[in-house]
Design a protein around this motif. Structure first.
Motif, PDB file in Angstrom:
ATOM      1  N   ARG A  37     139.054  88.163 -36.840  1.00 36.22           N
ATOM      2  CA  ARG A  37     138.670  88.682 -35.529  1.00 36.22           C
ATOM      3  C   ARG A  37     139.687  89.710 -35.037  1.00 36.22           C
ATOM      4  O   ARG A  37     139.313  90.770 -34.522  1.00 36.22           O
ATOM      5  CB  ARG A  37     138.539  87.532 -34.525  1.00 36.22           C
ATOM      6  N   VAL A  38     140.969  89.432 -35.221  1.00 38.45           N
ATOM      7  CA  VAL A  38     142.014  90.382 -34.820  1.00 38.45           C
ATOM      8  C   VAL A  38     141.876  91.674 -35.614  1.00 38.45           C
ATOM      9  O   VAL A  38     141.959  92.773 -35.062  1.00 38.45           O
ATOM     10  CB  VAL A  38     143.415  89.751 -35.019  1.00 38.45           C
ATOM     11  N   LYS A  39     141.634  91.551 -36.922  1.00 39.65           N
ATOM     12  CA  LYS A  39     141.471  92.737 -37.765  1.00 39.65           C
ATOM     13  C   LYS A  39     140.234  93.539 -37.369  1.00 39.65           C
ATOM     14  O   LYS A  39     140.281  94.774 -37.323  1.00 39.65           O
ATOM     15  CB  LYS A  39     141.377  92.339 -39.241  1.00 39.65           C
ATOM     16  N   LEU A  40     139.123  92.844 -37.102  1.00 41.31           N
ATOM     17  CA  LEU A  40     137.908  93.540 -36.700  1.00 41.31           C
ATOM     18  C   LEU A  40     138.128  94.282 -35.387  1.00 41.31           C
ATOM     19  O   LEU A  40     137.747  95.450 -35.257  1.00 41.31           O
ATOM     20  CB  LEU A  40     136.735  92.563 -36.560  1.00 41.31           C
ATOM     21  N   ASP A  41     138.742  93.640 -34.424  1.00 43.75           N
ATOM     22  CA  ASP A  41     138.991  94.285 -33.131  1.00 43.75           C
ATOM     23  C   ASP A  41     139.860  95.527 -33.295  1.00 43.75           C
ATOM     24  O   ASP A  41     139.600  96.569 -32.689  1.00 43.75           O
ATOM     25  CB  ASP A  41     139.645  93.306 -32.156  1.00 43.75           C
ATOM     26  N   ALA A  42     140.874  95.443 -34.139  1.00 37.74           N
ATOM     27  CA  ALA A  42     141.753  96.591 -34.377  1.00 37.74           C
ATOM     28  C   ALA A  42     140.993  97.713 -35.081  1.00 37.74           C
ATOM     29  O   ALA A  42     141.143  98.890 -34.733  1.00 37.74           O
ATOM     30  CB  ALA A  42     142.965  96.164 -35.202  1.00 37.74           C
ATOM     31  N   ALA A  43     140.169  97.353 -36.045  1.00 34.64           N
ATOM     32  CA  ALA A  43     139.388  98.361 -36.762  1.00 34.64           C
ATOM     33  C   ALA A  43     138.375  99.028 -35.835  1.00 34.64           C
ATOM     34  O   ALA A  43     138.154 100.243 -35.918  1.00 34.64           O
ATOM     35  CB  ALA A  43     138.678  97.720 -37.955  1.00 34.64           C
ATOM     36  N   MET A  44     137.757  98.250 -34.957  1.00 34.12           N
ATOM     37  CA  MET A  44     136.783  98.809 -34.018  1.00 34.12           C
ATOM     38  C   MET A  44     137.449  99.831 -33.097  1.00 34.12           C
ATOM     39  O   MET A  44     136.834 100.822 -32.706  1.00 34.12           O
ATOM     40  CB  MET A  44     136.146  97.700 -33.178  1.00 34.12           C
ATOM     41  N   ALA A  45     138.708  99.615 -32.763  1.00 32.33           N
ATOM     42  CA  ALA A  45     139.435 100.506 -31.863  1.00 32.33           C
ATOM     43  C   ALA A  45     140.066 101.695 -32.582  1.00 32.33           C
ATOM     44  O   ALA A  45     140.457 102.668 -31.932  1.00 32.33           O
ATOM     45  CB  ALA A  45     140.511  99.727 -31.118  1.00 32.33           C
ATOM     46  N   ALA A  46     140.162 101.647 -33.901  1.00 32.66           N
ATOM     47  CA  ALA A  46     140.822 102.703 -34.678  1.00 32.66           C
ATOM     48  C   ALA A  46     139.835 103.819 -35.009  1.00 32.66           C
ATOM     49  O   ALA A  46     138.868 103.610 -35.755  1.00 32.66           O
ATOM     50  CB  ALA A  46     141.409 102.111 -35.960  1.00 32.66           C
ATOM     51  N   HIS A  48     140.089 106.331 -36.921  1.00 36.42           N
ATOM     52  CA  HIS A  48     140.056 106.781 -38.319  1.00 36.42           C
ATOM     53  C   HIS A  48     139.313 105.810 -39.246  1.00 36.42           C
ATOM     54  O   HIS A  48     139.085 106.129 -40.411  1.00 36.42           O
ATOM     55  CB  HIS A  48     141.473 107.023 -38.844  1.00 36.42           C
ATOM     56  N   ILE A  49     138.914 104.664 -38.746  1.00 36.01           N
ATOM     57  CA  ILE A  49     138.140 103.692 -39.525  1.00 36.01           C
ATOM     58  C   ILE A  49     136.662 103.919 -39.213  1.00 36.01           C
ATOM     59  O   ILE A  49     136.256 103.840 -38.053  1.00 36.01           O
ATOM     60  CB  ILE A  49     138.530 102.239 -39.172  1.00 36.01           C
ATOM     61  N   SER A  50     135.861 104.187 -40.237  1.00 35.34           N
ATOM     62  CA  SER A  50     134.438 104.465 -40.011  1.00 35.34           C
ATOM     63  C   SER A  50     133.645 103.174 -39.829  1.00 35.34           C
ATOM     64  O   SER A  50     134.079 102.093 -40.238  1.00 35.34           O
ATOM     65  CB  SER A  50     133.858 105.255 -41.184  1.00 35.34           C
ATOM     66  N   SER A  51     132.489 103.322 -39.251  1.00 33.63           N
ATOM     67  CA  SER A  51     131.592 102.177 -39.085  1.00 33.63           C
ATOM     68  C   SER A  51     131.171 101.626 -40.439  1.00 33.63           C
ATOM     69  O   SER A  51     131.007 100.421 -40.606  1.00 33.63           O
ATOM     70  CB  SER A  51     130.364 102.596 -38.268  1.00 33.63           C
ATOM     71  N   GLY A  52     131.018 102.513 -41.419  1.00 37.10           N
ATOM     72  CA  GLY A  52     130.688 102.080 -42.772  1.00 37.10           C
ATOM     73  C   GLY A  52     131.781 101.243 -43.397  1.00 37.10           C
ATOM     74  O   GLY A  52     131.508 100.259 -44.093  1.00 37.10           O
TER      75      GLY A  52
END
Length: 85
Positions: A37-46, A48-52
């Motif tokens: 969950r922490v990783k997903l939240d960080a990725a959602m906010a980043a 440079h990380i694509s939705s794919g």
């Protein structure tokens, strides 16, 4: 069959409508471990990380979350605007 939708039985198509309500992101978040969950939240906010990329990682975790759902959630266009992370 006449081609006039008023005379054609469309029950088969009506039954195939989507029944899931709300955004899929909060639903998947509830199923994740705390670390995921922490990783997903960080990725959602980043930016440079694509939705794919998010879709592919979440899938490796054993969950389904399409890149389109992620994109709509990230841009505030999901079906549950109150749950935007």
């Amino acid at each position: 069959m006449t081609g006039n939708a008023g005379e054609v039985d469309l029950a088969e198509f009506d039954a195939a409508s989507l029944t899931r309500k709300g955004c899929g992101v909060p639903r998947v978040r509830l199923e994740l471990t705390d670390d995921q969950r922490v990783k997903l939240d960080a990725a959602m906010a980043a930016a440079h990380i694509s939705s794919g990329q998010i879709e592919r990682v979440v899938k490796t975790w054993g969950h389904q979350l399409s890149n389109q759902v992620v994109l709509r959630h990230r841009t505030g266009r999901c079906s549950d605007r109150k749950s935007v992370v």
